[in-house]
Design an enzyme around this catalytic site. Structure first.
Site, mmCIF file in Angstrom:
data_model
loop_
_atom_site.group_PDB
_atom_site.id
_atom_site.type_symbol
_atom_site.label_atom_id
_atom_site.label_comp_id
_atom_site.label_asym_id
_atom_site.label_seq_id
_atom_site.Cartn_x
_atom_site.Cartn_y
_atom_site.Cartn_z
ATOM 1 N N ASN A 7 8.232 1.986 10.603
ATOM 2 C CA ASN A 7 7.140 2.691 9.916
ATOM 3 C C ASN A 7 5.940 2.873 10.852
ATOM 4 O O ASN A 7 4.898 2.243 10.705
ATOM 5 C CB ASN A 7 6.739 1.942 8.637
ATOM 6 C CG ASN A 7 5.834 2.769 7.752
ATOM 7 O OD1 ASN A 7 5.310 3.812 8.152
ATOM 8 N ND2 ASN A 7 5.636 2.295 6.526
ATOM 9 N N ILE A 29 0.871 -1.174 0.000
ATOM 10 C CA ILE A 29 0.000 0.000 0.000
ATOM 11 C C ILE A 29 0.906 1.221 0.000
ATOM 12 O O ILE A 29 1.917 1.249 0.708
ATOM 13 C CB ILE A 29 -0.977 0.013 1.204
ATOM 14 C CG1 ILE A 29 -1.885 1.241 1.152
ATOM 15 C CG2 ILE A 29 -0.240 -0.113 2.507
ATOM 16 C CD1 ILE A 29 -3.014 1.238 2.172
ATOM 17 N N ALA A 30 0.571 2.184 -0.827
ATOM 18 C CA ALA A 30 1.361 3.413 -0.869
ATOM 19 C C ALA A 30 0.500 4.562 -1.386
ATOM 20 O O ALA A 30 -0.402 4.357 -2.202
ATOM 21 C CB ALA A 30 2.589 3.247 -1.774
ATOM 22 N N TYR A 76 -2.891 0.817 10.548
ATOM 23 C CA TYR A 76 -3.347 -0.555 10.730
ATOM 24 C C TYR A 76 -4.034 -0.742 12.087
ATOM 25 O O TYR A 76 -5.062 -1.428 12.173
ATOM 26 C CB TYR A 76 -2.189 -1.534 10.567
ATOM 27 C CG TYR A 76 -1.467 -1.371 9.245
ATOM 28 C CD1 TYR A 76 -2.177 -1.121 8.074
ATOM 29 C CD2 TYR A 76 -0.089 -1.428 9.167
ATOM 30 C CE1 TYR A 76 -1.523 -0.955 6.864
ATOM 31 C CE2 TYR A 76 0.567 -1.260 7.957
ATOM 32 C CZ TYR A 76 -0.151 -1.018 6.809
ATOM 33 O OH TYR A 76 0.491 -0.849 5.621
ATOM 34 N N GLU A 132 2.757 -7.473 6.910
ATOM 35 C CA GLU A 132 4.013 -7.142 7.556
ATOM 36 C C GLU A 132 4.260 -5.659 7.345
ATOM 37 O O GLU A 132 3.928 -5.115 6.294
ATOM 38 C CB GLU A 132 5.203 -7.916 6.957
ATOM 39 C CG GLU A 132 5.212 -9.401 7.254
ATOM 40 C CD GLU A 132 4.439 -10.207 6.219
ATOM 41 O OE1 GLU A 132 4.146 -11.379 6.486
ATOM 42 O OE2 GLU A 132 4.104 -9.665 5.140
#
Length: 171
Positions: free
Chosen positions: A114, A75-76, A121, A109
């Site tokens: 980060n 995801i970015a 999350y 993961e």
């Protein structure tokens, strides 16, 4: 500042160049264009979505699923578009899509360093359940393993509804 909501839709082959550019700007270790193409081709077990404003893709999410488990693989959000709720919208759209396939649990993961992603999350009900030592090959950084509970449960349904309301400016 953009006030309209991004359109979230399935990733296509025509999106790969823009997605790859975001990936390169966002990640220290990034996927190749071929990896994105393979993810799109393997649509039976993979899901990739993009967020776009007009013709410009500003973010993406990819995951795969087997039986009743989903795994977020990437995801970015393009750095100039971060902190605008785009990652949250991508997560909501991906969860909605995989729930339709009977997925009950999601894992991923995340780099130990980060913390921004970890907060996202945790907001979605993920909890750290383990550690993969030296998981990331670019710098041997450890990965934290996160899991959700049963996303079909009333708890997660209410949580996702609240997140959806907050990102849409409702209370």
């Amino acid at each position: 500042m953009l006030t309209m909501k991004p359109v979230i839709r399935p990733m296509t082959m025509a999106d790969v160049d823009q997605v790859y550019d975001i990936e390169r700007r966002s990640q220290s270790s990034y996927w190749s264009k071929l990896t994105f193409q393979r993810e799109i081709i393997s649509a039976d077990h993979n899901l990739c979505l993009v967020a776009e404003y007009g013709e410009r893709i500003v973010g993406f999410i990819c995951l795969y699923h087997v039986l009743d488990e989903g795994h977020i693989t990437n995801i970015a959000v393009d750095p100039p578009y971060q902190n605008r709720g785009i990652a949250t919208r991508l997560m909501l759209a991906a969860i909605d899509a995989i729930k339709e396939k009977g997925i009950k649990h999601i894992t991923l993961e995340v780099r130990k360093s980060n913390t921004k992603a970890q907060h996202l999350y945790i907001k979605f009900g993920f909890r750290m359940k383990g550690l993969r030592k030296a998981y990331y090959t670019d710098n041997n950084e450890d990965a934290l393993i996160f899991w959700t509970g049963d996303i079909m449960s009333d708890y997660y349904k209410q949580l996702f509804d609240e997140i959806r309301k907050s990102v849409n400016g409702q209370r």
